[in-house]
Scaffold this motif. Structure first.
Motif, mmCIF file in Angstrom:
data_model
loop_
_atom_site.group_PDB
_atom_site.id
_atom_site.type_symbol
_atom_site.label_atom_id
_atom_site.label_comp_id
_atom_site.label_asym_id
_atom_site.label_seq_id
_atom_site.Cartn_x
_atom_site.Cartn_y
_atom_site.Cartn_z
ATOM 1 N N UNK A 180 0.811 -1.221 0.000
ATOM 2 C CA UNK A 180 0.000 0.000 0.000
ATOM 3 C C UNK A 180 0.842 1.267 0.000
ATOM 4 N N UNK A 181 2.018 1.183 0.587
ATOM 5 C CA UNK A 181 2.861 2.382 0.686
ATOM 6 C C UNK A 181 3.752 2.545 -0.547
ATOM 7 N N UNK A 222 -6.534 -0.821 5.387
ATOM 8 C CA UNK A 222 -6.370 0.527 5.960
ATOM 9 C C UNK A 222 -7.179 0.685 7.237
ATOM 10 N N UNK A 258 0.538 6.776 9.392
ATOM 11 C CA UNK A 258 -0.222 6.212 8.274
ATOM 12 C C UNK A 258 -0.825 7.294 7.375
ATOM 13 N N UNK A 310 2.072 8.523 5.265
ATOM 14 C CA UNK A 310 2.443 7.515 4.253
ATOM 15 C C UNK A 310 1.300 7.239 3.280
ATOM 16 N N UNK A 311 0.204 7.956 3.426
ATOM 17 C CA UNK A 311 -0.986 7.808 2.563
ATOM 18 C C UNK A 311 -1.617 6.425 2.646
ATOM 19 N N UNK A 312 -1.424 5.772 3.776
ATOM 20 C CA UNK A 312 -2.142 4.515 4.005
ATOM 21 C C UNK A 312 -3.564 4.880 4.434
ATOM 22 N N UNK A 341 8.178 4.010 4.508
ATOM 23 C CA UNK A 341 7.538 3.644 5.784
ATOM 24 C C UNK A 341 8.086 2.315 6.271
#
Lengths: 261, 305
Positions: free
Chosen positions: A97-98, A259, B48, B51-53, B81
């Motif tokens: 996801x990152x 998420x 998060x 880090x755009x999670x 991250x």
């Protein structure tokens, strides 16, 4: 779509495929087992067919059925469900996801890995089938195209099942048995469509496995061409497009759930 | 100078729970900023979001002056991250893990090979080059985990309790690596529950409580926020008697569990403390200067200063 995006997309897809195949190889010689499985099935079916003279004529169709209904079902559909469950358990999904990994590139990566696995299964199964006396009758290109569509469809279904029903590795077999196997039955893997009740025949028409079976058996066992298989091919092409959308949406949903955790 | 990371007025809610409330923070290049706070105070949520999670409900995050909203997914090329979970592929070798993640960032084969080799050397992973990651010890996995976060040379590195599950030796090694990165100009935002780690690594520490920062500054600046100079730790057979005696002396109680901690505004010698507290219920007494731990507890206990 820019060249930069496309080359990045392909690089990401290839990276995912390469990683999956490497993992398969390292996890108890996974690649060998995937090749041995259809070979063993073919040997057993071959022995039964050879023992009964009146069944010999069905050997060509049996080879095609084993490939689509057993080998690809377990490796492409079951394998995809297992891949997603493993990503969840190892928390690597969160790491992905990152990164800039595009969800569609991940989907295509899984398809590429499963295609290579499918090729291994085709070669090993038809090597044994040929030895037993089964023959491949139709166009190799058309057969290959049907298998490509089948792999795509199976992977899409695998994403859908994996995201919704298999959070852990232990749940993979359960999801596959509860949902995948009934689809196999409806798909004409165990019984021909003609002997099913009318209502079942209707429902079976929306089962992609039926069209995979009929299309590949049509090419491999009866030497049919594009014109004769038009209906199956159109269904499979449309289902592949749906499968891609379904797969990518499922993957996005999976990321969303990750998420929230 | 433009901050590597600038967070302004961040709000985040999970269901009915407001996790972040008007959270603001800045991290400069070559600076390590530590986020400290009790479990559930919102530290990991901040990481998060950067880090755009996760997506924020309100507020702004900027990387090198560019808002995250405008950068979109390209911000992922600039942020690394390293989460608490060692998220690696156990059946792959260390270099294969690094190579896989480098490919996801679209790094060319030539550059990838050089970068993988560089990180394998920097993190001392070369002796384990042919060992599958799943067979490495926790400390070595954690090193690789950190190395993977750096594969694309991020300008901002986010570390979520980077040494939480490693032994003392591995912890020291990781600290040295983080210091090397800081010296190289990487901006680092880290969370930790280990105050010695924060003290050693961080240029600045931000203490969080209830979704916002209640105090921030260097260690020495945080120590000045404690209204006292000396901490007296007392083990006693009768807490009530000792507490009453200390309070009659004007000492403030900073911890009422065993051992009792008292905060004194002026420095006192051990002899003076022993004389003042003298009684049969006292088992032991120690006197020390105010530490980061005391400041941390004091600040959390007092709320916003």
């Amino acid at each position: 779509m820019s060249y930069k995006f496309l080359s990045m997309f392909l690089e990401q897809s290839q990276a995912v495929a390469h990683r999956l195949l490497l993992e398969q190889w390292r996890q108890g010689r996974g690649l060998i087992f995937w090749a041995v499985f259809p070979m063993a099935m073919m040997v057993l079916f071959g022995l039964v067919y050879a023992h009964n003279d009146h069944m010999r004529a069905g050997l060509d169709a049996a080879a095609a059925g084993i490939l689509v209904g057993a080998a690809l079902f377990f490796s492409c559909l079951g394998g995809t469900v297992a891949i997603l469950a493993a990503e969840r358990e190892r928390r690597t999904l969160r790491r992905l996801l990152t990164t800039p990994l595009h969800p569609a590139a991940y989907f295509v990566g899984v398809v590429l890995a499963q295609l290579q696995l499918a090729l291994l299964q085709v070669v090993s199964l038809y090597a044994i089938a040929g030895f037993i006396g089964a023959r491949y009758h139709g166009s190799v290109w058309l057969g290959g195209f049907v298998l490509l569509l089948s792999v795509f469809a199976y992977v899409g279904m695998g994403f859908f099942l994996g995201v919704r029903f298999a959070k852990k590795s232990e749940e993979v077999v359960v999801a596959l048995s509860a949902i995948g196997v009934p689809l196999l039955v409806l798909g004409g893997t165990f019984f021909p469509l003609e002997i099913m009740p009318t209502a079942m025949q209707w429902v079976a028409q929306i089962d992609p496995m039926l069209h995979m079976n009929q299309a590949f058996k049509g090419v491999a066992a009866y030497g049919l061409g594009v014109a004769e298989l038009q209906g199956e091919l159109i269904f499979l092409i449309l289902f592949c497009a749906l499968s891609m959308v379904l797969g990518v949406k499922s993957y996005r949903h999976l990321l969303f759930m990750e998420q929230q955790e | 100078m433009t901050a590597a990371l600038q967070i302004l007025g961040l709000f985040k809610q999970f269901g009915p729970l407001q996790v972040l409330k008007d959270f603001c923070l800045e991290v400069q290049s070559g600076e390590v900023v530590g986020l400290l706070g009790p479990n559930g105070c919102g530290k990991s949520t901040v990481l998060n979001l950067v880090a755009q999670v996760l997506k924020a409900d309100a507020g702004q995050i900027a990387l090198m002056g560019e808002p995250l909203d405008q950068l979109g997914s390209t911000s992922r090329f600039r942020v690394g991250l390293c989460s608490q979970d060692c998220a690696l592929y156990p059946d792959l070798l260390p270099a294969e893990n690094l190579d896989f993640f480098a490919r996801l960032y679209g790094i060319s084969k030539f550059q990838r090979q050089a970068r993988v080799e560089e990180l394998m050397n920097l993190f001392g992973l070369v002796p384990y080059a042919s060992t599958r990651v799943g067979r490495l010890s926790g400390g070595w996995q954690q090193r690789l985990h950190l190395a993977v976060s750096l594969v694309h040379r991020p300008e901002l590195l986010i570390l979520d309790e980077p040494t939480a599950c490693v032994d003392v030796a591995a912890r020291q090694d990781l600290w040295r690596l983080i210091e090397t990165l800081r010296a190289g100009g990487t901006a680092i935002l880290l969370t930790t529950h280990q105050l010695d780690e924060a003290e050693r690594l961080c240029n600045r520490i931000a203490i969080m409580k209830g979704g916002r920062i209640i105090a921030q500054g260097s260690v020495s600046q945080l120590l000045t926020k404690v209204k006292g100079e000396t901490i007296v730790k007392v083990k006693s057979r009768d807490h009530d008697v000792t507490l009453a005696r200390a309070q009659s002396l004007g000492w403030r109680v900073s911890q009422s569990a065993e051992p009792l901690n008292f905060l004194l505004e002026h420095a006192l010698s051990l002899r003076e403390v022993v004389v003042a507290l003298d009684g049969p219920e006292v088992i032991s007494v120690s006197v020390q200067g105010v530490s980061l731990e005391d400041a941390y507890l004091e600040l959390l206990g007092e709320g916003a200063l």
